[in-house]
Design a protein around this motif. Structure first.
Motif, mmCIF file in Angstrom:
data_model
loop_
_atom_site.group_PDB
_atom_site.id
_atom_site.type_symbol
_atom_site.label_atom_id
_atom_site.label_comp_id
_atom_site.label_asym_id
_atom_site.label_seq_id
_atom_site.Cartn_x
_atom_site.Cartn_y
_atom_site.Cartn_z
ATOM 1 N N ALA A 106 46.536 32.621 39.522
ATOM 2 C CA ALA A 106 46.412 34.066 39.335
ATOM 3 C C ALA A 106 47.583 34.621 38.532
ATOM 4 O O ALA A 106 48.738 34.288 38.791
ATOM 5 N N GLY A 107 47.284 35.437 37.545
ATOM 6 C CA GLY A 107 48.302 36.054 36.708
ATOM 7 C C GLY A 107 48.720 35.222 35.516
ATOM 8 O O GLY A 107 49.369 35.731 34.595
ATOM 9 N N SER A 131 43.388 37.861 39.902
ATOM 10 C CA SER A 131 43.663 37.453 41.277
ATOM 11 C C SER A 131 42.327 37.143 41.965
ATOM 12 O O SER A 131 41.276 37.590 41.528
ATOM 13 N N GLN A 132 42.397 36.358 43.025
ATOM 14 C CA GLN A 132 41.179 35.909 43.688
ATOM 15 C C GLN A 132 40.794 36.867 44.817
ATOM 16 O O GLN A 132 41.654 37.482 45.446
ATOM 17 N N ALA A 157 42.067 40.940 45.725
ATOM 18 C CA ALA A 157 41.989 41.055 44.270
ATOM 19 C C ALA A 157 42.640 42.350 43.814
ATOM 20 O O ALA A 157 42.255 43.431 44.263
ATOM 21 N N THR A 158 43.618 42.245 42.942
ATOM 22 C CA THR A 158 44.279 43.432 42.405
ATOM 23 C C THR A 158 44.012 43.625 40.918
ATOM 24 O O THR A 158 44.304 44.679 40.364
#
Length: 245
Positions: A106-107, A131-132, A157-158
């Motif tokens: 993520a990211g 993100s997951q 998730a963001t």
């Protein structure tokens, strides 16, 4: 990954062309799966009796595959860990190309560098992995009434877009549903108007993705990075969709 495409049409692509190239990983899915690059050039090889958008959902019914000329993307380098270079050739009719690539987190920014061919122009882009998400709505096998809105909820998730995809029917006529929501709020509403247009049942899956669109020559190609969404137990978020009036 298979895509139900009929026999290829004769000749190369003509006029405006669209396609997609995605790096897709299970992330922290249990059990884990390797990251895979899926290439679909051209895109969306289906013709449907009805294709409408209702609120957050695109709903297609009575769909069948159409003749599509597969197109190779040439040499494509993915800036994963470690970087991976593949050579994309036109797949056999009936298939989308799928190749294993490096892990993504993520990211992490994933670069796409397409060398180009006579059919596909060179292009490049950098896309951060989303993100997951963990889907928290009760969904699997639980009848969902179409008489009221349904609120889909998730956590974790963001960034990116959460998508609910539904496929109903096999071989012959079938339906396709895609509902997309910004990931950051942690919830998205499927309106009753949309639910009433859904097929009565089908196989649903949830994904997170970030994507950018690149244009070069006659081509518009979506380049994206995605994850499976998860259930709270860490498994792949796939469910049987049941609707009730």
């Amino acid at each position: 990954m298979q895509s139900p495409i009929d026999d290829a049409a004769v000749g190369g692509p003509q006029g405006p062309q669209t396609g997609s190239i995605f790096v897709f990983s299970g992330g922290s899915e249990v059990p884990p799966i390797s990251a895979t690059a899926t290439l679909v050039l051209p895109d969306d090889p289906f013709t449907c009796e009805s294709d409408i958008t209702v609120d957050a959902c695109r709903i297609r019914v009575d769909c069948n595959a159409i003749d599509v000329t597969p197109v190779g993307g040439g040499q494509i380098t993915f800036g994963t860990t470690p970087p991976v270079t593949i050579v994309s050739t036109a797949p056999a009719p009936g298939f989308a190309e799928s190749d294993d690539v490096g892990d993504i987190s993520a990211g992490q920014p994933v670069t796409f560098l397409i060398a180009g061919t006579g059919a596909v122009p060179a292009m490049s882009a950098s896309v951060p992995a989303p993100s997951q998400a963990t889907v928290t709505s009760s969904f699997d096998g639980t009848p969902i009434p179409t008489t009221s809105d349904f609120v889909l909820t998730w956590t974790g998730a963001t960034t990116g877009t959460l998508e609910l995809g539904v496929v109903a029917g096999i071989d012959g006529d079938f339906g396709l549903v895609d509902c997309s929501f910004p990931a950051a709020p942690g919830s998205g509403t499927i309106s009753k108007a949309a639910l009433q247009m859904f097929p009565s049942g089908g196989l649903a899956r949830f994904e997170l993705s970030n994507a950018v669109t690149q244009q070069a020559g006659a081509w518009t190609i979506e380049l994206g990075v995605g994850y499976d969404a998860l259930w709270p137990d860490g498994s792949y978020a796939q469910a049987v969709l049941n609707l009730t009036n």
